[in-house]
Design an enzyme around this catalytic site. Sequence first.
Site: not given
Length: 393
Positions: A9, A86, A175, A236, A381
């Site tokens: 990743n 990823r 996600h 955020r 993940e």
Amino acid sequence: MNKDVIVLNCGSSSVKFAIINAENGEAGLSGLAENLGNNDARLSYKLNGEKVQRELPAQADHAQALNVIQQVIDKTGVKPIAIGHRVVHGGEKFKQAALVDNSVLEAIEKYAVMAPLHNMANLKGIVTAQKAYPELPHVAVFDTSFFQSMPQKAFMYALPMELYKSHGIRRYGFHGTSHKFILDSMAKLLQKSVQETSIISAHLGNGCSVSAIEQGKAVDTSLGFTPLEGLVMGTRCGDLDPSLPTILQKQLGKTADEIAALLNKASGLLGISELSNDCRTLEDAANNGHEGALLAIEIFCYRLAKYISGYMVCVPSLDAIVFTGGIGENSSLIRSTTIGYFKHFGIALDEQKNLDARFGQGGEISTSDSSTAVFVVPTNEEWVIAAEAATFS
Ligand code: ADP
């Protein structure tokens, strides 16, 4: 049979790596190269439970970091069968993982318009890893693929159609690997096929999203064209009056980039609490009566509850509401405050089960007579990425 897969990743200044057994999700090795391009570039990893830290050459780039990571992997004696990468944005092209070839690399570059920092770093990682491991299949696993099943009514903004047709302006969702993992895990837990499983899945980490999944297919999700829409997150803002960025730009005399930084990095839990984006810090402060922390947690849970209830309209076969991610897996306070809004729906948590579900311990946390079951499922993940990549080996 050997099922070890390297999972990579690559971020703009980091490389997260792991060796994952695609069959059982176990990580023999996991680590992080960070601060790449800076003087304090460094590498840390955990190999069979033992933690190792080492410096990287000053200003080390992705290629140098991957070179050292390759040495670490070689030393383990593991013979990987594939590499799973990823990739954040797969546009509308990638409805599933793809074996990397030139056309895939070109598409990842094309979609970098929509996720500039992420996709270009992902691309750099793939190209560098291809040189290091030319003999292995390299597989791109996209954050957006899982949401390609969403109907048009869910993914379109009420903007001029031309913006969608010519510029791909629509909701993509992110996600995806986590929500897919939660769906697969819930199917196993409920002893149903994935196609028969319907859930509302809340991934609450630093980034947060909630997804509506009806009979094995994503039908809506809270992140949009970028990972800024929807829930309140660590830093955020989530949903906002769309006029605000331009008004703020004028009133505060800030540039567009400064406003983007304000919405992405200085808002959310951090912005409201004026204390921290870290849920643990906020919970401790809230226990001591910190008003900002109390309000941040309250707004976070209220927004989440509104999303979950909204998604009940598109998940008629709802089996369960599921919490995951660092906050979802660990915070009994966030779960109980959120589910507290569903009292008049007949949904209730078993207090003790809710308190017990933490530190990787999941399971059902609702009462036996709750009208809808509520679960905690720790996400993985990397396992999804490894499993997808292994199918190409
Ligand atoms: P990322 O999105 O970066 O993968 P994580 O899924 O690790 O993030 O989630 C990070 C969030 O999880 C942080 O807000 C952190 O405070 C929260 N968290 C982790 N452990 C706990 C805990 N025991 N109680 C409450 N929140 C926790």
